[in-house]
Every structure is written in structure tokens, then in C-alpha cells.
Scaffold this motif. Structure first.
Motif, PDB file in Angstrom:
ATOM      1  N   ASP A  89       0.612  -1.284   0.071  1.00  0.00           N
ATOM      2  CA  ASP A  89      -0.088   0.110  -0.062  1.00  0.00           C
ATOM      3  C   ASP A  89       0.692   1.167   0.040  1.00  0.00           C
ATOM      4  N   PHE A  90       0.439   2.450  -0.376  1.00  0.00           N
ATOM      5  CA  PHE A  90       1.086   3.650  -0.436  1.00  0.00           C
ATOM      6  C   PHE A  90       0.520   4.824   0.450  1.00  0.00           C
TER       7      PHE A  90
ATOM      8  N   ASP B  85      -3.517   3.411   9.625  1.00  0.00           N
ATOM      9  CA  ASP B  85      -4.987   3.165  10.174  1.00  0.00           C
ATOM     10  C   ASP B  85      -5.808   2.102   9.309  1.00  0.00           C
ATOM     11  N   ARG B  86      -5.158   2.191   8.140  1.00  0.00           N
ATOM     12  CA  ARG B  86      -5.973   1.107   7.031  1.00  0.00           C
ATOM     13  C   ARG B  86      -5.484  -0.175   7.384  1.00  0.00           C
ATOM     14  N   HIS B  87      -4.343  -0.345   8.148  1.00  0.00           N
ATOM     15  CA  HIS B  87      -3.854  -1.623   8.307  1.00  0.00           C
ATOM     16  C   HIS B  87      -3.752  -2.046   9.793  1.00  0.00           C
ATOM     17  N   GLN B  88      -4.364  -1.679  10.672  1.00  0.00           N
ATOM     18  CA  GLN B  88      -4.563  -2.056  11.968  1.00  0.00           C
ATOM     19  C   GLN B  88      -4.903  -3.422  12.025  1.00  0.00           C
ATOM     20  N   ALA B  89      -4.200  -4.238  12.766  1.00  0.00           N
ATOM     21  CA  ALA B  89      -4.516  -5.503  13.000  1.00  0.00           C
ATOM     22  C   ALA B  89      -5.715  -5.831  13.914  1.00  0.00           C
ATOM     23  N   LEU B  90      -6.424  -6.775  13.777  1.00  0.00           N
ATOM     24  CA  LEU B  90      -7.711  -7.041  14.546  1.00  0.00           C
ATOM     25  C   LEU B  90      -7.424  -7.035  16.124  1.00  0.00           C
ATOM     26  N   ASP B  91      -6.163  -7.258  16.737  1.00  0.00           N
ATOM     27  CA  ASP B  91      -5.752  -7.285  18.095  1.00  0.00           C
ATOM     28  C   ASP B  91      -5.730  -5.789  18.436  1.00  0.00           C
TER      29      ASP B  91
END
Length: 476
Positions: A183-184, A198-204
Motif C-alpha cells: 500500500d502507499f 490506520d488502514r492496516h490496523q490488526a484485529l488485536d
């Protein structure tokens, strides 16, 4: 097999023979592309410092810097002497069963020159390999539990499938398969970077990002990340345990006025820095990535993982010996200081030229010995050129900028014997990147030549390019 060509035969090939062999065994399109300019029809006899001598005796001022490779210029005497010493002493090139004193010494020197605990080195062959090795290291650091790597929207990290997946240049116009999870974010844009995280925050609630790859100075776009941006990216990566990778393949070893561009910002330390191009002194194909010790130890420093990342030519003897001398020259001859001095001359000269040629020059940018001139693509004279171009180029949205910049490059070479090129990334600037062995007189020669060429105006420049494209030949 009696028709094999030896070195002597290769050195005596004519221009026509070289073109014929390229068309048959290399690339017909490459001949057509390079052949549209004078340098595509010339053969080189020798090169030294900033100068190229052609077979017909003409001397060409090389202001390409070898596209990042020639900080040391052509055939630096100390580099040649180091390689000669290696050959005369019959040193061993490569062997996996012996540890290399050259690798040991080169790794030591890099650790001493780089800030913080950037202490652990690995030496592949190209910048793209260095970037891919750094990203692979970051993925292993997280044991495969994270799946996203971030890059910028103007990035240029290489053309291999992995490095190409992190490259946002329009030069990579074909839709190759990409490594998963890329992603960029906007170059130098903190809000965009925060949104990407923020787009790639993990479930935990943690982060799924294992690496951020960026160029502190984008050599192909002539843009620098602000210091406050870089420091905030560093803070956020530390907070989220993300491996921060700085790509200094082009800008390393003094090009922008610091040994590496990020070192303009004291106290700023990435987790990994990549290097190549001038690392080999203009004679060796060698690259490197240097990691902070805790990152490397966690990723690879076990008996099981010690060879998880390796290549056949890792630590190739003559290449690492060459790099040892190239680093020594860059430090002892103060290449950062030389770049700053060249930069002062170039910045003032280009600013003056831009002011006097507003019909052609949109802007100039750069720092140290890496500058660019962005030219305006006026529409009127282009009608004469379009019928001469291959139909495949008709849909190129950057065609007009390419043509006016190409016309200036052609005129510089033809009229003044000055070799330049344009950046293939966003904006297509005419790149001004002299070797760091250049002096003020060479810089003034270039500036005078550029001023004279731009004074011809767009109509004449494009008209001459049209005529020369029609004959298929541009010559000085």
C-alpha cells in the motif's frame, strides 16, 4: 565454433556492427530508442573523471553521473589501483567455505560511518536486491505474522518483481504481478501516512505493517522529505514496532551533501538503510543493506536461519575490495563537501537560467550535486514531430514533456558535447548530476551550454529534433 567474438574483436566493432548485433541479440527497440540521439551513434574509446573520449577523438562532458553510479567519476585512479592489486595478488573471488577479510573490513567501516547501531551488513549485487533483502529481513523480523509493507506514491525502488511492487513510477507501466500486501502514502505527507497506518490496523489493535520503505530524497523526482516528517515516521514506526527502511541507493556516498541524505537530520536512524550505485566506485556491481543490530539478530542470527538469505555472489572478493577503496575515497576526499560546493554553483546558475528562459523552464529543484530542470511542454511545434513517432507512443500522457526535454538533451550533446538524461519518474526533469570529482569549471561549462540551448527556443529545438528523427540520426 569458429565465429565467436573475443575481446579484441568486440573492441574493434564498428557502429554499424554494434547496431546489427544489438538488433539481432539484444533489443531492436533499444537501438531505436538510444539511436534517436547522437550518443546512440557514437562509440566510446575511453573515459576518465568527468570526460568521455569518443573513437573519433571528440571529448564529451558527462553530466549524468552514470545515473548515480559515478560519484567517483570514470576510472578513478585509486579504484583502478585497488582492483589491479587484487588481480596481481591472485586473491580469491568467492568461496562459501571461507570467511572473507574484505566483507569483515567493509562491514566494520560501514558500522563506523553510519549512526546509531546500524552495524550489520549484507552485500548483494544491485540496489533492487538490497531493497528486496531489506524487506525480506523486515518480514522475517515479524516471523511472518504481519502482512503489509508501505511505500510512497512517487517511490522508485527498482524493477524486479519485489522491488517493482514498491515502485510507483509511471515508467513501470506494465501490470506485473505484485507481492501481496503493498500500500502507499503521499510522499512527505504525515496525514496520508497516518491514514495508511490506520488502514492496516490488526484485529488485536496492533499493526499489520511490517515495513515502511521510503527515499529520504527522491532522486528521480528531485523532492526531499521534510525533517519533521521523517522524525514523525520514525516515532510512529518505533511505537508500532514497524521496520523503517531508508532507500539511499542513489543518494548515498555524498551525492546530496551528506554521506547519506538522512544524515542531514542528526539523531535520525532508520532500522535498515540500502545502498548501491556509487558504492562500487564506478567499477563494481555491489550493493548493501545495513541493519540495526537488534533487528538483524531477531530476524536471522540463529544457526537455523544464518543462510536463510544468501546469494551466490554475496561478498564477491573483487567487488568488496573495490567498495572498501570507494568508501575510503568518498570519506577522505570529502565527497559530501564537494557536493555542497558543486550544489552552490549549480543552484545559483540554474536559478538564473530559469529566470531568463521562462518560456521553457517551469522550475528547478535539487540539493548538493543532484538537481533537475523541469521544462514546459508547449503544444505548437509538436505537430511536426507526432507523425514521426511510433504509433505506440501516441497514448503516452507524458509525451510532450518527453519531447521537449529530449530536444534539449539532443541539443546539449550535438552542439556542446554535454551528456545529460531525464528522470523517468514523475515530472521528467532534466537531471543535473555531475560526478563528485567535477570542479567549478565543469559546472560552469554545463550551465553555459544549457543557457545557450534554451536560448534557441522551443520551436527551433523541436524543429531540429523533428528533422533529426526523420533522418534517424542525431550527431554532434
Amino acid at each position: 565454433m569458429t565465429d565467436l567474438l573475443d575481446i579484441a574483436a568486440a573492441e574493434n566493432l564498428t557502429e554499424e556492427q554494434v547496431h546489427t548485433l544489438y538488433r539481432s541479440f539484444v533489443s531492436r527497440s533499444q537501438v531505436s530508442l538510444v539511436g534517436a540521439f547522437g550518443f546512440g551513434h557514437d562509440l566510446v574509446e575511453s573515459a576518465e573523471g568527468c570526460w568521455i573520449t569518443l573513437r573519433d577523438g571528440r571529448r564529451i562532458l558527462d553530466f549524468t553521473g552514470g545515473i548515480g553510479v559515478l560519484n567517483h567519476g570514470h576510472n578513478h585512479p585509486r579504484i583502478l589501483a585497488a582492483r589491479r592489486r587484487f588481480a596481481e595478488q591472485r586473491r580469491m573471488e568467492v568461496h562459501k567455505n571461507y570467511l572473507s577479510p574484505y566483507v569483515a573490513a567493509l562491514s566494520h567501516n560501514l558500522a563506523r560511518l553510519l549512526p546509531g547501531d546500524l552495524d550489520i551488513s549484507y552485500f548483494p549485487n544491485s540496489g533492487a536486491e538490497a531493497v528486496e533483502g531489506a524487506v525480506k529481513l523486515a518480514y522475517k523480523y515479524h516471523a511472518g505474522r504481519r502482512g503489509t509493507v508501505l511505500h510512497t506514491d512517487i517511490s522508485f525502488h527498482g524493477k524486479l518483481l519485489g522491488a517493482g511492487s514498491l515502485t510507483a513510477s509511471p515508467e513501470l507501466h506494465f501490470d506485473y504481478p505484485r507481492i501481496p500486501g503493498t500500500d502507499f502514502f503521499g510522499y512527505g505527507d504525515l496525514d496520508s501516512f497516518a491514514l495508511a497506518l490506520d488502514r492496516h490496523q490488526a484485529l488485536d489493535g496492533g499493526s499489520d505493517v511490517y515495513a515502511v520503505v521510503l527515499e529520504p530524497f527522491s532522486a528521480s523526482s528531485l523532492r526531499a522529505c521534510p525533517g519533521d516528517f521523517l522524525r514523525e515516521v520514525r516515532r510512529l514506526c518505533t511505537e508500532r514496532d514497524i521496520v523503517l527502511i531508508f532507500d539511499e541507493v542513489y543518494t548515498g556516498w555524498g551525492r546530496t551533501g551528506a554521506l547519506f541524505h538522512f544524515m542531514h537530520h542528526p539523531g535520525l536512524v532508520p532500522d535498515v538503510v540500502t545502498m548501491s550505485k556509487s558504492f562500487g566506485g564506478g567499477k563494481a556491481s555491489i550493493a548493501g543493506y545495513v541493519a540495526r543490530e537488534p533487528v538483524f539478530r531477531r530476524a536471522y542470527d540463529t544457526l537455523q536461519d544464518a543462510t536463510l538469505h544468501s546469494t551466490t555472489y554475496y561478498g564477491f572478493g573483487e567487488e568488496t575490495a573495490t567498495a572498501l577503496e570507494a568508501v575510503a575515497v568518498a570519506v577522505e576526499d570529502d565527497y559530501p563537501g564537494r557536493a555542497r560546493k558543486l550544489g552552490a554553483v549549480l543552484e545559483a546558475g540554474l536559478r538564473d537560467i530559469a529566470g531568463r528562459h521562462r518560456s521553457l523552464v517551469a522550475s528547478t529543484a535539487g540539493t548538493g550535486a543532484l538537481h533537475g530542470v523541469f521544462l514546459k511542454a508547449g503544444p505548437a511545434p509538436l505537430d511536426r514531430l507526432l507523425p514521426l513517432l511510433p504509433a505506440a507512443l501516441g497514448g503516452d500522457p507524458r509525451l510532450r514533456t518527453k519531447l521537449i526535454t529530449g530536444a534539449v538533451i539532443a541539443a546539449l550533446y550535438r552542439d556542446h558535447g554535454v551528456l545529460t538524461f531525464f528522470g523517468s519518474n514523475h515530472g521528467l526533469p532534466l537531471i543535473v548530476a555531475p560526478p563528485l570529482v567535477a570542479e567549478e569549471p565543469e559546472a560552469e561549462t554545463f550551465l553555459h551550454a544549457l543557457d545557450d540551448v534554451l536560448a534557441q527556443g522551443p520551436a527551433r529545438l523541436l524543429g531540429r529534433l523533428a528533422k533529426e528523427l526523420a533522418t534517424g540520426r542525431l550527431r554532434p
